[in-house]
Design a protein around this motif. Structure first.
Motif, PDB file in Angstrom:
ATOM      1  N   ALA A 139       9.517  37.757 -61.798  1.00  0.00           N
ATOM      2  CA  ALA A 139       9.791  39.159 -61.435  1.00  0.00           C
ATOM      3  C   ALA A 139       8.861  40.104 -62.192  1.00  0.00           C
ATOM      4  O   ALA A 139       8.335  41.066 -61.614  1.00  0.00           O
ATOM      5  CB  ALA A 139      11.249  39.496 -61.706  1.00  0.00           C
ATOM      6  N   LEU A 140       8.648  39.833 -63.464  1.00  0.00           N
ATOM      7  CA  LEU A 140       7.765  40.674 -64.268  1.00  0.00           C
ATOM      8  C   LEU A 140       6.323  40.568 -63.776  1.00  0.00           C
ATOM      9  O   LEU A 140       5.641  41.583 -63.623  1.00  0.00           O
ATOM     10  CB  LEU A 140       7.873  40.287 -65.747  1.00  0.00           C
ATOM     11  CG  LEU A 140       7.089  41.124 -66.744  1.00  0.00           C
ATOM     12  CD1 LEU A 140       7.467  42.600 -66.658  1.00  0.00           C
ATOM     13  CD2 LEU A 140       7.327  40.585 -68.161  1.00  0.00           C
ATOM     14  N   CYS A 141       5.867  39.374 -63.508  1.00  0.00           N
ATOM     15  CA  CYS A 141       4.510  39.169 -62.997  1.00  0.00           C
ATOM     16  C   CYS A 141       4.324  39.886 -61.660  1.00  0.00           C
ATOM     17  O   CYS A 141       3.303  40.540 -61.432  1.00  0.00           O
ATOM     18  CB  CYS A 141       4.231  37.671 -62.856  1.00  0.00           C
ATOM     19  SG  CYS A 141       2.559  37.281 -62.288  1.00  0.00           S
ATOM     20  N   GLU A 142       5.305  39.778 -60.787  1.00  0.00           N
ATOM     21  CA  GLU A 142       5.227  40.466 -59.496  1.00  0.00           C
ATOM     22  C   GLU A 142       5.175  41.982 -59.679  1.00  0.00           C
ATOM     23  O   GLU A 142       4.429  42.672 -58.984  1.00  0.00           O
ATOM     24  CB  GLU A 142       6.415  40.097 -58.615  1.00  0.00           C
ATOM     25  CG  GLU A 142       6.329  38.719 -58.012  1.00  0.00           C
ATOM     26  CD  GLU A 142       7.471  38.411 -57.067  1.00  0.00           C
ATOM     27  OE1 GLU A 142       8.424  39.221 -56.945  1.00  0.00           O
ATOM     28  OE2 GLU A 142       7.422  37.335 -56.430  1.00  0.00           O
ATOM     29  N   GLY A 196       5.654  51.670 -57.732  1.00  0.00           N
ATOM     30  CA  GLY A 196       6.788  51.994 -58.577  1.00  0.00           C
ATOM     31  C   GLY A 196       6.681  51.513 -60.005  1.00  0.00           C
ATOM     32  O   GLY A 196       7.707  51.331 -60.674  1.00  0.00           O
ATOM     33  N   GLN A 197       5.449  51.297 -60.461  1.00  0.00           N
ATOM     34  CA  GLN A 197       5.237  50.877 -61.853  1.00  0.00           C
ATOM     35  C   GLN A 197       5.922  49.537 -62.110  1.00  0.00           C
ATOM     36  O   GLN A 197       6.066  48.740 -61.200  1.00  0.00           O
ATOM     37  CB  GLN A 197       5.735  51.962 -62.808  1.00  0.00           C
ATOM     38  CG  GLN A 197       5.155  53.341 -62.560  1.00  0.00           C
ATOM     39  CD  GLN A 197       3.675  53.406 -62.867  1.00  0.00           C
ATOM     40  OE1 GLN A 197       3.228  52.954 -63.894  1.00  0.00           O
ATOM     41  NE2 GLN A 197       2.903  53.984 -61.958  1.00  0.00           N
ATOM     42  N   VAL A 198       6.336  49.275 -63.333  1.00  0.00           N
ATOM     43  CA  VAL A 198       7.171  48.122 -63.663  1.00  0.00           C
ATOM     44  C   VAL A 198       8.570  48.696 -63.865  1.00  0.00           C
ATOM     45  O   VAL A 198       8.811  49.401 -64.856  1.00  0.00           O
ATOM     46  CB  VAL A 198       6.676  47.394 -64.935  1.00  0.00           C
ATOM     47  CG1 VAL A 198       7.625  46.269 -65.318  1.00  0.00           C
ATOM     48  CG2 VAL A 198       5.262  46.862 -64.733  1.00  0.00           C
ATOM     49  N   PRO A 199       9.475  48.453 -62.919  1.00  0.00           N
ATOM     50  CA  PRO A 199      10.807  49.059 -63.019  1.00  0.00           C
ATOM     51  C   PRO A 199      11.516  48.704 -64.327  1.00  0.00           C
ATOM     52  O   PRO A 199      11.402  47.577 -64.820  1.00  0.00           O
ATOM     53  CB  PRO A 199      11.559  48.472 -61.823  1.00  0.00           C
ATOM     54  CG  PRO A 199      10.490  48.069 -60.857  1.00  0.00           C
ATOM     55  CD  PRO A 199       9.326  47.644 -61.708  1.00  0.00           C
TER      56      PRO A 199
END
Length: 152
Positions: free
Chosen positions: A94-97, A105-108
């Motif tokens: 999820a972080l890599c995506e 939306g940046q890194v939520p």
């Protein structure tokens, strides 16, 4: 397909800097304790999102060579709907995506908070640097139109 400038050949010193950066990131990822096979799955997932055929092929092969299963590779685009990945791997994916799709939306905060609840600082750093690296490589390969053909 039109001819494109091959960035590596047009600026070999910069390309060598990318190779050096790649080595440094790989060392950082290894020091974090991340399995080599999974590191290739992260590269593969970012490359899938970016539509980089050259890197998709490369990191599919690298994932297999590092011991990843064909099942995990095959379901990677739908990883959320499977049980093939543990919680740390899911947080890493999820972080890599999010880093890969940073313009959307940046890194939520929710993604980052979930990752930080499961991953160490070293693991988060490894995932993010790996995402930065593969996104850079994807842009080199895509803009240069690295050829991808059958049989090789």
């Amino acid at each position: 397909m039109e001819h494109r400038v091959n960035l590596g050949k047009a600026a070999p010193a910069l390309y060598q800097s990318m190779i050096s950066f790649d080595r440094q990131v790989n060392e950082h990822v290894a020091a974090s304790g991340m399995a080599e096979g999974f590191s290739h799955l992260l590269r593969l997932r970012a490359s899938q999102l970016n539509g980089c055929a050259f890197c998709v092929r490369l990191h599919t092969r690298d994932s297999l060579a590092a011991g990843e299963s064909m099942d995990r590779i095959s379901v990677l685009p739908a990883w959320r709907d499977t049980r093939y990945f543990n919680e740390k791997e899911r947080a890493s994916l999820a972080l890599c995506e999010s880093v890969t799709s940073i313009s959307e939306g940046q890194v939520p905060d929710s993604v980052y908070q979930h990752a930080s609840s499961l991953l160490s600082i070293e693991e988060i750093s490894a995932v993010e640097w790996l995402a930065v690296l593969i996104n850079a490589w994807n842009r080199v390969a895509i803009s240069s139109r690295y050829p991808v053909g059958g049989g090789s």
